[in-house]
Structures are given as structure tokens and as C-alpha cells.
Write an enzyme that holds these catalytic residues in place. Structure first.
Site, PDB file in Angstrom:
ATOM      1  N   LYS A 113      47.239 -28.946 -24.343  1.00 44.25           N
ATOM      2  CA  LYS A 113      47.933 -28.906 -23.058  1.00 44.25           C
ATOM      3  C   LYS A 113      47.798 -27.544 -22.388  1.00 44.25           C
ATOM      4  CE  LYS A 113      50.686 -32.776 -24.116  1.00 44.25           C
ATOM      5  NZ  LYS A 113      51.563 -33.146 -25.185  1.00 44.25           N
ATOM      6  N   LYS A 192      41.985 -42.421 -29.048  1.00 42.16           N
ATOM      7  CA  LYS A 192      43.095 -42.656 -29.989  1.00 42.16           C
ATOM      8  C   LYS A 192      44.259 -43.318 -29.267  1.00 42.16           C
ATOM      9  CE  LYS A 192      46.882 -39.819 -31.070  1.00 42.16           C
ATOM     10  NZ  LYS A 192      47.933 -40.328 -31.917  1.00 42.16           N
ATOM     11  N   LYS A 195      51.091 -42.947 -27.178  1.00 41.20           N
ATOM     12  CA  LYS A 195      52.099 -43.235 -26.151  1.00 41.20           C
ATOM     13  C   LYS A 195      51.825 -42.428 -24.891  1.00 41.20           C
ATOM     14  CE  LYS A 195      55.174 -43.340 -29.850  1.00 41.20           C
ATOM     15  NZ  LYS A 195      55.653 -42.124 -30.465  1.00 41.20           N
TER      16      LYS A 195
HETATM   17  P1  ADP Z   1      51.773 -40.865 -30.142  1.00 42.75           P
HETATM   18  O1  ADP Z   1      50.450 -40.138 -30.123  1.00 42.75           O
HETATM   19  O2  ADP Z   1      51.620 -42.265 -29.761  1.00 42.75           O
HETATM   20  O3  ADP Z   1      52.850 -40.150 -29.356  1.00 42.75           O
HETATM   21  P2  ADP Z   1      53.235 -39.943 -32.420  1.00 42.75           P
HETATM   22  O4  ADP Z   1      52.754 -38.548 -32.184  1.00 42.75           O
HETATM   23  O5  ADP Z   1      54.665 -40.237 -32.130  1.00 42.75           O
HETATM   24  O6  ADP Z   1      52.265 -40.916 -31.626  1.00 42.75           O
HETATM   25  O7  ADP Z   1      52.885 -40.363 -33.906  1.00 42.75           O
HETATM   26  C1  ADP Z   1      53.753 -40.980 -34.822  1.00 42.75           C
HETATM   27  C2  ADP Z   1      52.972 -41.295 -36.101  1.00 42.75           C
HETATM   28  O8  ADP Z   1      51.981 -42.306 -35.821  1.00 42.75           O
HETATM   29  C3  ADP Z   1      52.195 -40.100 -36.664  1.00 42.75           C
HETATM   30  O9  ADP Z   1      52.214 -40.162 -38.076  1.00 42.75           O
HETATM   31  C4  ADP Z   1      50.823 -40.303 -36.129  1.00 42.75           C
HETATM   32  O10 ADP Z   1      49.832 -39.672 -36.917  1.00 42.75           O
HETATM   33  C5  ADP Z   1      50.679 -41.817 -36.164  1.00 42.75           C
HETATM   34  N1  ADP Z   1      49.747 -42.276 -35.121  1.00 42.75           N
HETATM   35  C6  ADP Z   1      49.864 -42.101 -33.790  1.00 42.75           C
HETATM   36  N2  ADP Z   1      48.836 -42.650 -33.126  1.00 42.75           N
HETATM   37  C7  ADP Z   1      48.024 -43.196 -34.079  1.00 42.75           C
HETATM   38  C8  ADP Z   1      46.778 -43.899 -34.045  1.00 42.75           C
HETATM   39  N3  ADP Z   1      46.187 -44.182 -32.892  1.00 42.75           N
HETATM   40  N4  ADP Z   1      46.242 -44.295 -35.210  1.00 42.75           N
HETATM   41  C9  ADP Z   1      46.844 -44.035 -36.395  1.00 42.75           C
HETATM   42  N5  ADP Z   1      48.010 -43.361 -36.509  1.00 42.75           N
HETATM   43  C10 ADP Z   1      48.604 -42.947 -35.376  1.00 42.75           C
END
Ligand code: ADP
Ligand code: TRP
Length: 322
Positions: A113, A192, A195
């Protein structure tokens, strides 16, 4: 006995990537009789990006409902909301004083960022220190996470080492557990799933909206008749991860043989998700209509978590000189 710990930000409703990469493998580990698990909703981390209180509250309940609908056993384990544990922000301050500035400058969560540096708040900069406090406060042995969190776990270990070298061996260096098969679930745009990228598949949505998300998965523009490469298609990649092996072998053949369109593959993926997760979808919606039940679960979990946290903090305060 091993202590397992993980957290998910309440920055949205957990998507298929969160479920396969973090929630499902963590619940599997938590079911082993010798493990005790602490799973929490990282709602302090969420305010580095979410500013609307109603949105924050909704996401927090939705994240809790996702854990519960996938069967997390809150009797055997500890389930709580980060903001119910004030001890974590106190430990974060102590850890801040054992965290080198250049380490934080290199964190992906900040670097990604930093091209928009005027939008970066100090909370985003010190995000990894709060995450270290989340883990070290409970002397966790193992932390199941997706691949994107690997660097944060390395930083946690380094912070613990520095702190221990100053004050004695109080903090345990945690080991990450990264599930190779589910480490990086692609989103509808092929990046990837996250959210924050607007590319999620949210399995808890009503059927019509869920179908729309699945239909929006990007593919190339090959005609129905042409043979297709399953390994270069995100529809297939996701299908293969969650379907029984015989079904994915069949879909692989359909791709290679041709006369099989991406629309058909997407429809099969939609049906698979609806059938595979029908119980979880039902439970999620029941829970979202019973916030008091969720609230009670989180409150009783926070009580158990605070006991562990207060015990360690007492020792830390003495060592520091308070
Ligand atoms: P986001 O990127 O959607 O905000 P978070 O940072 O809240 O996700 O991640 C919560 C958990 O889910 C973490 O352990 C993260 O590594 C896992 N995670 C998030 N996106 C993925 C993905 N696309 N594939 C596998 N694991 C993921
Ligand atoms: N930063 C993690 C994520 O975005 C969420 C998180 C906060 C976490 N504290 C944690 C994960 C402690 C594991 C352990 O995915």
C-alpha cells in the site's frame, strides 16, 4: 498437548479462499484430541481498513457465523473477538519496543500500500506487531494460515527472539502451518481471492447472487468446440480443489476433448458448491438471525482467553520492570 491459534479479520464475509486456506484446515487440527485451539476474529486489525461501525459489526458476526457453521467446537476450544481482550494492545506496545523499524518497512501488508503512502495509517504500519501480540500472548505452538501470512509469522518469531533476548525466555516462537494444497485459492479475476480485491466467491450468498459470482470467473474466449487447458482455467482449478477426485478427472477429460464450454463448467462448479456446503449455508443463515447466540459464544470465549493472557502479562510486566 499443542496449542493452535489463528485469526481472521472481520473485513468482509469469509470467502472460499478464507474457508479452504484457513478455516477448514484449522478446524481439522482443532478436532485432534490433544490440541487446544484459540480461534479469534481480528476486529482490531479490521479498522485499518473498515471505518463504518455497522459494517464492522456485521462482518464480525458473519466471520463468527462462518467458523461456527463449519463446526468449530467452542466447548473444547476457545473462540473470541480480539477487541474483547484489552491485554493484546498492552503486549503490542511492549513488542513495539522490540521491533526494528526496517523490519516493518519491509512487511508486504505495508509495502503493497506504500505507493499510496498518504493513505497509510500507523495502524497499517504496525499491523504485524499486533499480529505478533495476538500469537505470543497465548504461547501458541502452531498457527495455521494461508501463504500470504508467512512473512507475518517470520516477523512474529523475530520479535519474540528479540524480546526474549532482552527479558528472558517468556515468549514461545510459533510455527506456521501452511496447507500446500489450499495455500492460494484464485479469485474470479485469477488473482489471489481476497476481500479487498472484489474477486471473492462467497458461498453463503443466496443462490442467485452466488451463481452470478461464479459466472463472473474470467476465462479465455475459446469456442465451445475447442479443446481447453484445464490447468490454465480458474473454474477448473477451484472445482478440482473441492470436488471428489472422480468428478475432477471427468471434468479434466471434458476440457481436453472439447465440445464443453466454460458455461457448463461454471454450472457444475455452482452445483457442487450448493450441494457440498448446503448444511453450512443453512447454519450460517440461522446464526446470522440469532446474534445473541453468537454474542454469548464470543463472550464466554473471551473469558477463557483473558485468563491465559493475564497470566502471561503478569510475568512480562515484572520482567520489564513494572
Ligand atoms: P483477505 O485477503 O480476504 O482479507 P484475510 O487476510 O482476512 O483474507 O485472511 C484470513 C486467512 O485466510 C489467512 O490465513 C489467509 O492466509 C487466508 N487466505 C486469504 N485469502 C486466501 C486465498 N485466496 N487462498 C488461501 N488462503 C487465503
Ligand atoms: N493478518 C491475518 C490475516 O489478514 C489475520 C490475523 C490477525 C492473524 N492476527 C492473527 C492470523 C494471528 C493468524 C494469527 O489473514
Amino acid at each position: 498437548m499443542a496449542r493452535i491459534l489463528t485469526g481472521i479479520q472481520s473485513s468482509g464475509v469469509p470467502h472460499l479462499g478464507n474457508l479452504l486456506g484457513a478455516i477448514v484446515p484449522a478446524i481439522k487440527l482443532s478436532n485432534q484430541p490433544d490440541n487446544t485451539s484459540l480461534f479469534f476474529i481480528a476486529d482490531l486489525h479490521s479498522i485499518t481498513s473498515i471505518v463504518n461501525p455497522n459494517v464492522l459489526r456485521y462482518n464480525t458476526y458473519a466471520t463468527a457465523a462462518a467458523w461456527l457453521s463449519f463446526g468449530f467446537d467452542t466447548g473444547k476450544n476457545i473462540f473470541y473477538r480480539q477487541s474483547d481482550i484489552p491485554e493484546v494492545t498492552e503486549l503490542m506496545w511492549y513488542l513495539n519496543c522490540s521491533t526494528p523499524y526496517p523490519m516493518l518497512k519491509n512487511a508486504h501488508s505495508f509495502k503493497d500500500k506504500s505507493s499510496q503512502i498518504h493513505n497509510v495509517n500507523a495502524g497499517l504500519f504496525t499491523y504485524p506487531v499486533l499480529m505478533a501480540a495476538d500469537i505470543l500472548l497465548y504461547n501458541a505452538d502452531f498457527v495455521p494460515v494461508g501463504k500470504d501470512q508467512k512473512q507475518h509469522l517470520e516477523m512474529t518469531r523475530d520479535i519474540a527472539k528479540t524480546f526474549n533476548s532482552k527479558y528472558g525466555d517468556l515468549l514461545k516462537e510459533p510455527t506456521p502451518i501452511i496447507n500446500e494444497k489450499f495455500k492460494l485459492i484464485p479469485g474470479t479475476d485469477g488473482k489471489k481471492m481476497s476481500k479487498s480485491y472484489n474477486n471473492s466467491i462467497n458461498i453463503f450468498l443466496p443462490k442467485k447472487e452466488l451463481r452470478k459470482q461464479i459466472m463472473s470467473i474470467k476465462t479465455d474466449s475459446k469456442s465451445i468446440e475447442s479443446p481447453k487447458d484445464p490447468d490454465n482455467c480458474n473454474v477448473f482449478k477451484i472445482y478440482e480443489l473441492i470436488s471428489p477426485k472422480t468428478d475432477s478427472i471427468k471434468m479434466r477429460k471434458d476440457y481436453i476433448n472439447g465440445n464443453y464450454g466454460y458455461g457448463e463448467a461454471k454450472a457444475e462448479l455452482f452445483n457442487l458448491i450448493i450441494n457440498k456446503y448446503s448444511n453450512e449455508r443453512k447454519l450460517f443463515n440461522q446464526l446470522m438471525n440469532d446474534k445473541i447466540l453468537i454474542e454469548n459464544q464470543l463472550k464466554s470465549g473471551a473469558k477463557k482467553a483473558r485468563k491465559i493472557a493475564q497470566n502471561l502479562l503478569k510475568k512480562i510486566r515484572i520482567k520489564i520492570g513494572y
